[in-house]
Enzyme design. Structure first.
Site, PDB file in Angstrom:
ATOM      1  CB  SER A  60      33.819  21.164 -55.545  1.00 27.96           C
ATOM      2  OG  SER A  60      32.476  21.417 -55.206  1.00 27.96           O
ATOM      3  CG  ASP A 174      32.761  24.799 -54.707  1.00 28.22           C
ATOM      4  OD1 ASP A 174      33.824  24.431 -55.221  1.00 28.22           O
ATOM      5  OD2 ASP A 174      31.661  24.338 -55.037  1.00 28.22           O
TER       6      ASP A 174
END
Length: 281
Positions: A60, A174
């Site tokens: 991320s 993510d």
């Protein structure tokens, strides 16, 4: 469970040969949205002290900063992000609800593309790996080749907020939902690890809810990610040092990046002796 995007064909090597090719140490960078800008401060101090990782693994926000660093673009990115105002951030975070997410990512991707261009991961100055997750299978996806900008977008695409990246029959989101701090992958590739964990703790969360979608979502993901990180850390006792910069910014508080960067610098300076003791022998 994990799945790796296939590399180009190479000659087959034995397991023994692969083990011999482990890097000396890996820098593992966690997710954390705007708080992840603390990774920049950590890297700046490491660079000043000539402590250079053999491989960078990012999830991320960690993939964003790690990718910029591996491409030699971190100083440029820092200059740009540090000068963004809250109003400018809001323009980039383009609210455009669809079936796949609340935020349209075209403006965000354009910002990254303007910095990165069409760089490929396999051609970067430093070895880099981005961690994503396939929403269809729940598997961790290790991205170590292909378009860098696309890899970053895949790793930061927070479900519900951002639409997933459609890639080779997968829905990439993510990586923090599968592996917020990719220490497992780190030890697959290196002998020692310096990990930077900016994921916030339950204690750092506000005691009262604002009763809106983003606040609920942030609290839920904090609880889930904390459980995953704690489980991962319980498996490793040796050849690992963890920095915990306590930036604790809101998800989109990128206008406070300077504050987070300074926090990353301070904690790294404070722990330089311990870092050197582990990594420089």
């Amino acid at each position: 469970m994990k799945k790796r995007l296939k590399r180009s064909k190479r000659s087959k090597k034995s397991k023994k040969q692969k083990k011999q090719k482990k890097s000396d140490w890996a820098l593992v960078l966690s997710g954390g949205a705007a708080s992840g800008m603390a990774h920049i401060g950590v890297i700046k101090v490491l660079e000043r002290n000539k402590i250079i990782p053999n491989i960078i693994i990012g999830t991320s926000a960690g993939a964003l900063i790690g990718g910029m660093y591996a491409a030699g673009l971190l100083s440029n990115f820092e200059r740009i992000i540090s000068n963004k105002t809250k109003k400018q951030i809001r323009k980039i975070i383009h609210i455009w609800p669809s079936k796949e997410g609340l935020i349209k990512t075209d403006r965000l991707e354009k910002q990254f593309r303007n910095i990165i261009g069409n760089k490929k991961i396999e051609n970067l100055d430093k070895k880099f790996v981005a961690i994503s997750a396939d929403l269809l299978t729940g598997k961790r996806i290790v991205i170590d080749k292909g378009d860098l900008c696309e890899a970053i977008m895949a790793s930061i695409s927070i479900p519900f907020l951002f639409p997933p990246l459609h890639k080779k029959g997968m829905l990439l989101v993510d990586g923090g939902f599968e592996d917020p701090l990719a220490i497992d992958e780190g030890f697959n590739l290196a002998k020692k690890i310096l990990a930077v964990n900016v994921e916030r703790s339950i204690e750092s969360m506000p005691k009262k809810l604002k009763y809106n979608l983003v606040d609920f979502f942030e609290r839920i993901q904090t609880i889930l990610r904390l459980e995953i990180v704690n489980f991962t850390l319980s498996k490793y006792k040796k050849n690992l040092f963890i920095l915990n910069p306590k930036a604790y910014l809101g998800v989109f508080d990128f206008d406070k990046s300077k504050e987070a960067i300074a926090i990353g610098e301070r904690i790294t300076e404070k722990n330089l002796y311990k870092i050197k003791k582990l990594l420089i022998k």
